[in-house]
Design a protein around this motif. Structure first.
Motif, mmCIF file in Angstrom:
data_model
loop_
_atom_site.group_PDB
_atom_site.id
_atom_site.type_symbol
_atom_site.label_atom_id
_atom_site.label_comp_id
_atom_site.label_asym_id
_atom_site.label_seq_id
_atom_site.Cartn_x
_atom_site.Cartn_y
_atom_site.Cartn_z
ATOM 1 N N SER A 387 0.831 -1.200 0.000
ATOM 2 C CA SER A 387 0.000 0.000 0.000
ATOM 3 C C SER A 387 0.867 1.253 0.000
ATOM 4 C CB SER A 387 -0.935 -0.028 1.219
ATOM 5 O OG SER A 387 -1.688 1.146 1.323
ATOM 6 N N PHE A 388 1.397 1.650 1.143
ATOM 7 C CA PHE A 388 2.040 2.956 1.272
ATOM 8 C C PHE A 388 3.561 2.888 1.409
ATOM 9 C CE2 PHE A 388 0.207 1.645 5.372
ATOM 10 C CZ PHE A 388 1.359 1.475 6.118
ATOM 11 N N TYR A 389 4.137 1.689 1.450
ATOM 12 C CA TYR A 389 5.599 1.620 1.603
ATOM 13 C C TYR A 389 6.318 2.257 0.423
ATOM 14 C CZ TYR A 389 5.755 -1.459 5.727
ATOM 15 O OH TYR A 389 5.647 -1.987 6.986
ATOM 16 N N GLN A 390 5.681 2.274 -0.742
ATOM 17 C CA GLN A 390 6.279 2.939 -1.897
ATOM 18 C C GLN A 390 6.672 4.369 -1.552
ATOM 19 O OE1 GLN A 390 7.234 2.289 -5.113
ATOM 20 N NE2 GLN A 390 7.758 4.460 -5.278
ATOM 21 N N LEU A 391 5.756 5.084 -0.895
ATOM 22 C CA LEU A 391 6.034 6.473 -0.543
ATOM 23 C C LEU A 391 7.138 6.557 0.506
ATOM 24 C CD1 LEU A 391 3.521 9.337 -0.093
ATOM 25 C CD2 LEU A 391 5.208 8.952 1.692
ATOM 26 N N ILE A 392 7.148 5.633 1.456
ATOM 27 C CA ILE A 392 8.193 5.672 2.483
ATOM 28 C C ILE A 392 9.564 5.464 1.856
ATOM 29 C CG2 ILE A 392 9.042 4.653 4.628
ATOM 30 C CD1 ILE A 392 6.229 3.818 5.302
ATOM 31 N N HIS A 393 9.640 4.543 0.884
ATOM 32 C CA HIS A 393 10.928 4.234 0.244
ATOM 33 C C HIS A 393 11.376 5.320 -0.727
ATOM 34 C CE1 HIS A 393 12.079 0.232 1.621
ATOM 35 N NE2 HIS A 393 10.806 -0.132 1.553
ATOM 36 N N GLN A 394 10.460 5.807 -1.575
ATOM 37 C CA GLN A 394 10.877 6.668 -2.681
ATOM 38 C C GLN A 394 10.163 8.017 -2.723
ATOM 39 O OE1 GLN A 394 10.387 3.935 -6.131
ATOM 40 N NE2 GLN A 394 12.590 4.239 -6.429
ATOM 41 N N LEU A 398 10.003 12.300 4.691
ATOM 42 C CA LEU A 398 10.781 11.471 5.601
ATOM 43 C C LEU A 398 9.837 10.997 6.699
ATOM 44 C CD1 LEU A 398 13.642 10.417 6.325
ATOM 45 C CD2 LEU A 398 13.853 12.406 7.833
ATOM 46 N N ILE A 399 9.662 9.677 6.815
ATOM 47 C CA ILE A 399 8.683 9.122 7.750
ATOM 48 C C ILE A 399 9.370 8.130 8.688
ATOM 49 C CG2 ILE A 399 6.534 7.818 7.973
ATOM 50 C CD1 ILE A 399 5.811 8.776 5.132
#
Length: 550
Positions: A387-394, A398-399
């Motif tokens: 789901s949202f790990y894409q945004l955390i990685h790339q 900064l999360i």
């Protein structure tokens, strides 16, 4: 309790200078320069919980400067004030004593000069006796049948805490069916009204003041349906239980004295699962397991109260949170449990944190110019990965993340758990180091480069340097869950003290309630006077028009 403006302390100023020096430091370099970084930046609790905070953009100097902040803001004194029953909830003139609810040493704890432990133990004994009767079929419904269903009617802390724990400890569940009703939306309660066998159901009305609109409305509706089916008001004595501090209102509702379990004004709603608000937990997993939950929390209380801050898990995590929120301006934190039974944990921590520290007025009564509570959110395991790990990685945000997982599982499908944990370990590694190790193997040096232009590989590039804490529990048990919850409670408390805000009131929750009462009268056509902004007036007008003509 001293009201110290954090940004005016020497520690804060030194932290700001320190941040400017290391804000671009990369974790790969921190690990390369310290072979013992994991050992130096991790803490174990009772050999049951490991907290690894090595994958953060911090150094020994960072920790030292953050610890100096606890000295300047008198954190030690504040901890003692809370545990000893001083009225640190100053806006409501109350003590904050959820820790007394799990005081397994049974040492005296005073509020207003009165030892609260005898009354706590009396209620605990009543909870044990009641739950024993219900679980073992001794308590009968009005038709003479044993109880099969438990419905908890509450909202906020009276709902989410018990629901989270009940779900987390599902492997310990007995034969009783546990349901939770919170929303005022009729769709939430309709399944209970349509499908429940009232003759075999106990309703727990969980409301601290016994006046919360959502809870009392739902309770009154269930009472109406119950009386229609049972036909005798006396039958309520077998099926309706109140958990409240407002005994008078519970009696007025029609609940007899012996069916009322008391809580006190020094128990905050979001910290109340340890009190009689946890009755649904006991009815689900039994009193012995509830007692183990209390023991886990008590041991974490002792760790928090007695351990030096450099080895104090809640304090360290709180300081790291302040570091990111105030210096990196991260604004959010993700709670990522890798265990399906912990599916409600992110929501629970979200409520505990954001309702406690979502404040913009400091303890001096002035508007703050620093960041207070972060936005808390999250999801379980690999569901979040897709789901949202894409945004955390790339993504551009900064999360900071908290990864939480049990080493051992309750499931007999052990190969599933190994796959789950392989993802768990991989994600913290990938977030911290990106593609460094992969590219290094291919002799492509990206240590200090942000640009890769080989076969469009820049789209597949992961820069890493994304921070996370890792919390490993031996297993999700009543004891370890109690310790984990208390850990986060004390983290929130620590941040509130350092950030100079009151963590134990919730005036922001009350405003919407007051306005909604006025609007409800309009919707009931008691008055046609619209005194709000043009948008709100227009929306109410449209509702009334549509409601009258359809």
């Amino acid at each position: 309790m001293k009201n110290i403006i954090p940004i005016e302390t020497n520690s804060w100023k030194k932290l700001n200078n320190h941040f400017n020096k290391i804000k671009h430091v990369r974790m790969i370099d921190l690990f390369n320069n310290d072979a013992n970084r994991f050992k130096n930046f991790s803490i174990t609790f009772k050999n049951k919980i490991l907290v690894d905070f090595s994958k953060n953009r911090i150094t020994n100097e960072t920790i030292k400067k953050l610890l100096n902040l606890t000295i300047e803001t008198n954190l030690s004194e504040a901890i003692e004030l809370m545990f000893t029953g001083k009225k640190i909830n100053q806006t409501e003139n109350r003590s904050v004593l959820h820790t007394a609810l799990r005081n397994r040493a049974n040492t005296p704890v005073y509020s207003n000069g009165i030892d609260v432990m005898p009354m706590i133990n009396t209620v605990l004994n009543n909870m044990e006796n009641f739950s024993y009767q219900v679980i073992n079929g001794i308590w009968k419904g009005y038709s003479g049948k044993s109880i099969k269903n438990i419905v908890n009617i509450g909202i906020g802390g009276s709902d989410l805490g018990p629901k989270m724990v009940t779900q987390a400890l599902k492997p310990y569940k007995n034969h009783l069916n546990i349901y939770y009703i919170s929303n005022i939306d009729g769709n939430d309660i309709s399944s209970i009204l349509d499908n429940n066998h009232f003759e075999r159901t106990i309703f727990l009305i969980s409301s601290k003041n016994f006046q919360t609109e959502e809870t009392i409305t739902n309770a009154m509706t269930i009472k109406k349906y119950f009386l229609k089916k049972a036909g005798n008001k006396e039958f309520m004595n077998k099926h309706f239980i109140a958990i409240t501090s407002n005994i008078k209102q519970a009696l007025k509702f029609g609940i007899i004295q012996k069916n009322i379990f008391q809580i006190w004004d020094w128990v905050g709603g979001r910290y109340s699962l340890w009190s009689a608000m946890g009755l649904s937990i006991i009815l689900s997993i039994g009193f012995d397991n509830f007692n183990k939950l209390l023991h886990g929390a008590y041991d974490m209380d002792q760790h928090f109260r007695e351990t030096k801050f450099e080895n104090n898990i809640p304090v360290i995590l709180a300081l790291i949170g302040i570091w990111y929120n105030n210096f990196f301006n991260t604004e959010t934190e993700a709670i990522l449990p890798y265990d399906q039974y912990l599916e409600y944990l992110p929501k629970y921590i979200q409520q505990s944190n954001m309702e406690s520290n979502g404040k913009n007025i400091d303890r001096n009564g002035n508007k703050v110019s620093w960041q207070t509570g972060p936005i808390i959110w999250g999801e379980t395991g690999t569901n979040g990965q897709h789901s949202f790990y894409q945004l955390i990685h790339q993504g551009t945000k900064l999360i900071p993340c908290d990864f939480i997982a049990p080493i051992n599982t309750h499931s007999h499908l052990f190969h599933h758990h190994k796959i789950l944990l392989s993802n768990f370990f991989a994600q913290t590694h990938a977030l911290a180091f990106g593609e460094y190790f992969i590219k290094q193997k291919n002799n492509i040096c990206i240590k200090n480069s942000m640009k890769i232009n080989i076969n469009n590989s820049q789209f597949k590039y992961f820069e890493g340097n994304k921070p996370s804490n890792t919390i490993l529990l031996n297993k999700i048990t009543p004891y370890s869950l109690g310790a984990l919850i208390a850990l986060y409670e004390h983290k929130i408390f620590t941040q509130g003290i350092i950030l100079n805000i009151f963590s134990f009131d919730q005036w922001g929750v009350e405003l919407g309630k007051n306005v909604s009462t006025e609007i409800l009268n309009i919707l009931k056509n008691k008055t046609n006077i619209l005194k709000y902004d043009s948008s709100t007036n227009g929306l109410i007008d449209f509702y009334n028009y549509f409601n009258r003509n359809h």
